[in-house]
Design an enzyme around this catalytic site. Structure first.
Site, PDB file in Angstrom:
ATOM      1  N   SER A 176       0.857  -1.189   0.000  1.00 54.72           N
ATOM      2  CA  SER A 176       0.000   0.000   0.000  1.00 54.72           C
ATOM      3  C   SER A 176       0.893   1.239   0.000  1.00 54.72           C
ATOM      4  O   SER A 176       1.650   1.478   0.943  1.00 54.72           O
ATOM      5  CB  SER A 176      -0.906  -0.024   1.240  1.00 54.72           C
ATOM      6  OG  SER A 176      -1.643   1.168   1.319  1.00 54.72           O
TER       7      SER A 176
ATOM      8  N   HIS B 166      -1.378  -1.637  -3.936  1.00 51.55           N
ATOM      9  CA  HIS B 166      -2.656  -1.161  -3.361  1.00 51.55           C
ATOM     10  C   HIS B 166      -2.586   0.367  -3.288  1.00 51.55           C
ATOM     11  O   HIS B 166      -1.699   0.923  -2.651  1.00 51.55           O
ATOM     12  CB  HIS B 166      -2.778  -1.804  -1.975  1.00 51.55           C
ATOM     13  CG  HIS B 166      -3.951  -1.396  -1.147  1.00 51.55           C
ATOM     14  ND1 HIS B 166      -4.932  -2.283  -0.739  1.00 51.55           N
ATOM     15  CD2 HIS B 166      -4.296  -0.212  -0.588  1.00 51.55           C
ATOM     16  CE1 HIS B 166      -5.812  -1.668   0.017  1.00 51.55           C
ATOM     17  NE2 HIS B 166      -5.461  -0.400   0.121  1.00 51.55           N
TER      18      HIS B 166
ATOM     19  N   ASP C  90      -4.529   3.862  -2.369  1.00 52.08           N
ATOM     20  CA  ASP C  90      -5.622   4.464  -1.603  1.00 52.08           C
ATOM     21  C   ASP C  90      -6.041   5.788  -2.236  1.00 52.08           C
ATOM     22  O   ASP C  90      -5.292   6.763  -2.217  1.00 52.08           O
ATOM     23  CB  ASP C  90      -5.171   4.709  -0.162  1.00 52.08           C
ATOM     24  CG  ASP C  90      -4.972   3.410   0.594  1.00 52.08           C
ATOM     25  OD1 ASP C  90      -5.861   2.543   0.516  1.00 52.08           O
ATOM     26  OD2 ASP C  90      -3.923   3.262   1.243  1.00 52.08           O
TER      27      ASP C  90
ATOM     28  N   MET D   8      -8.554   8.859  -1.995  1.00 56.33           N
ATOM     29  CA  MET D   8      -9.416   9.508  -0.985  1.00 56.33           C
ATOM     30  C   MET D   8      -9.872  10.871  -1.499  1.00 56.33           C
ATOM     31  O   MET D   8      -9.093  11.584  -2.133  1.00 56.33           O
ATOM     32  CB  MET D   8      -8.642   9.717   0.314  1.00 56.33           C
ATOM     33  CG  MET D   8      -7.973   8.467   0.847  1.00 56.33           C
ATOM     34  SD  MET D   8      -7.135   8.829   2.385  1.00 56.33           S
ATOM     35  CE  MET D   8      -6.162   7.337   2.595  1.00 56.33           C
TER      36      MET D   8
ATOM     37  N   HIS E 238      -8.196   1.199  -3.957  1.00 50.96           N
ATOM     38  CA  HIS E 238      -9.106   1.187  -2.803  1.00 50.96           C
ATOM     39  C   HIS E 238      -9.727   2.576  -2.744  1.00 50.96           C
ATOM     40  O   HIS E 238      -9.067   3.539  -2.353  1.00 50.96           O
ATOM     41  CB  HIS E 238      -8.285   0.856  -1.540  1.00 50.96           C
ATOM     42  CG  HIS E 238      -9.054   0.979  -0.266  1.00 50.96           C
ATOM     43  ND1 HIS E 238      -8.427   0.983   0.968  1.00 50.96           N
ATOM     44  CD2 HIS E 238     -10.386   1.088  -0.013  1.00 50.96           C
ATOM     45  CE1 HIS E 238      -9.348   1.111   1.917  1.00 50.96           C
ATOM     46  NE2 HIS E 238     -10.533   1.182   1.353  1.00 50.96           N
TER      47      HIS E 238
ATOM     48  N   MET F  26     -11.756   5.289  -1.308  1.00 53.38           N
ATOM     49  CA  MET F  26     -12.412   5.856  -0.129  1.00 53.38           C
ATOM     50  C   MET F  26     -13.022   7.182  -0.579  1.00 53.38           C
ATOM     51  O   MET F  26     -12.539   8.276  -0.251  1.00 53.38           O
ATOM     52  CB  MET F  26     -11.386   6.028   0.999  1.00 53.38           C
ATOM     53  CG  MET F  26     -11.039   4.711   1.670  1.00 53.38           C
ATOM     54  SD  MET F  26      -9.519   4.778   2.613  1.00 53.38           S
ATOM     55  CE  MET F  26      -8.339   4.431   1.324  1.00 53.38           C
TER      56      MET F  26
ATOM     57  N   MET G 289     -11.292  -3.450   6.523  1.00 56.91           N
ATOM     58  CA  MET G 289     -10.453  -2.428   7.155  1.00 56.91           C
ATOM     59  C   MET G 289     -10.182  -2.808   8.611  1.00 56.91           C
ATOM     60  O   MET G 289     -11.110  -3.072   9.370  1.00 56.91           O
ATOM     61  CB  MET G 289     -11.145  -1.062   7.123  1.00 56.91           C
ATOM     62  CG  MET G 289     -11.355  -0.447   5.749  1.00 56.91           C
ATOM     63  SD  MET G 289      -9.850  -0.066   4.871  1.00 56.91           S
ATOM     64  CE  MET G 289      -8.964   0.934   6.023  1.00 56.91           C
TER      65      MET G 289
ATOM     66  N   ASP H 260      -6.618  -4.705   5.721  1.00 58.18           N
ATOM     67  CA  ASP H 260      -5.935  -3.437   5.414  1.00 58.18           C
ATOM     68  C   ASP H 260      -5.893  -2.537   6.638  1.00 58.18           C
ATOM     69  O   ASP H 260      -6.929  -2.029   7.081  1.00 58.18           O
ATOM     70  CB  ASP H 260      -6.716  -2.753   4.276  1.00 58.18           C
ATOM     71  CG  ASP H 260      -6.041  -1.506   3.752  1.00 58.18           C
ATOM     72  OD1 ASP H 260      -4.836  -1.325   3.988  1.00 58.18           O
ATOM     73  OD2 ASP H 260      -6.736  -0.709   3.083  1.00 58.18           O
TER      74      ASP H 260
END
Ligand code: DX5
Ligand code: ZN
Length: 223
Positions: free
Chosen positions: A8, A32, A34, A36, A65, A67, A136, A174
């Site tokens: 990540s 991975h 993230d 956001m 991922h 978010m 999570m 995660d």
């Protein structure tokens, strides 16, 4: 099946992202990323432009991922830059099945993520269409938090439901994953370990990834 490691990048040095990914590439199974939006979670991270740059820097499968409040609005751009897996939060949308369908129609594999307080049963009606469930083990939004112990029975419950339905769906955990929490998550039912700080804040990120990967491989996530 051996367990897997997802690197990540949230704890990586963003000014040297390609270089950092190449360091861990020999030992990681996935990257991975993230994404956001400063709405679903307070922080803002990166979007499809940087995801595209990451795509060009590695041949590893790329897992986004998301978010974000409106994952559906971003999916085409992610597909255009050849993201392999798009995971959105079950808390973020009214009709997960529609978003899963859109991800599939764009040629990506769908994942569904759960924040720590969300009942695991919310993903059960959708698991048969998923590539993975992302569980999570910290509050979404930040790397470097402590692993929430309550995650362990949640992994077990999701894994049991996947097996009950006779499916082959990854269970990715995660948040706060390292050489101590990782093996416990695998034993509880995880098949993929996502880790940011324990990889990119390590003195030797390649060695940290190799070590986590050795743990995942010897302690199979699919008993
Ligand atoms: C948190 C992110 C995680 C995070 C993990 O919102 O989804 O992927 O990068 O960071 P660590 O491994 O440091 O807990
Ligand atoms: Zn993540």
């Amino acid at each position: 099946m051996p367990g897997k490691v997802a690197a990540s990048i949230l704890s990586a040095d963003f000014a040297r992202l390609g270089e950092q990914i190449r360091l861990v590439e020999p030992h990681a199974d996935l990257v991975h990323v993230d994404v956001m939006d400063a709405h679903f979670v307070p922080p803002l991270s990166i979007g499809p432009v940087v995801v595209g740059a990451i795509r060009r820097s590695t041949d590893l499968p790329l897992h986004c991922h998301l978010m974000v409040d409106r994952p559906e609005a971003m999916l085409r751009e992610l597909a255009d830059v050849h993201v392999d897996i798009a995971t959105f939060h079950v808390e973020a949308v009214d009709e997960p099945a529609l978003v899963i369908g859109k991800i599939e129609s764009l040629g990506m594999r769908p994942g569904l993520a759960l924040s720590p307080d969300t009942p695991v049963e919310e993903v059960f009606p959708h698991v048969e269409r998923l590539d993975r469930v992302l569980v999570m083990s910290v509050r979404p939004g930040w790397s470097g938090q402590e692993f929430l112990e309550g995650t362990l029975p949640r992994l077990g419950a999701i894994r049991a439901e996947i097996e009950r339905q006779g499916l082959s769906v990854e269970v990715e955990v995660d948040g706060g994953i390292n050489a101590e929490t990782g093996p416990r998550c695998l034993a509880a039912g995880a098949t993929v370990l996502a880790a940011a700080s324990s990889i990119f804040k390590a003195v030797d990120p390649a060695e940290a990834t190799r070590r986590l990967s050795a743990i995942a491989r010897t302690q199979s996530g699919r008993g």
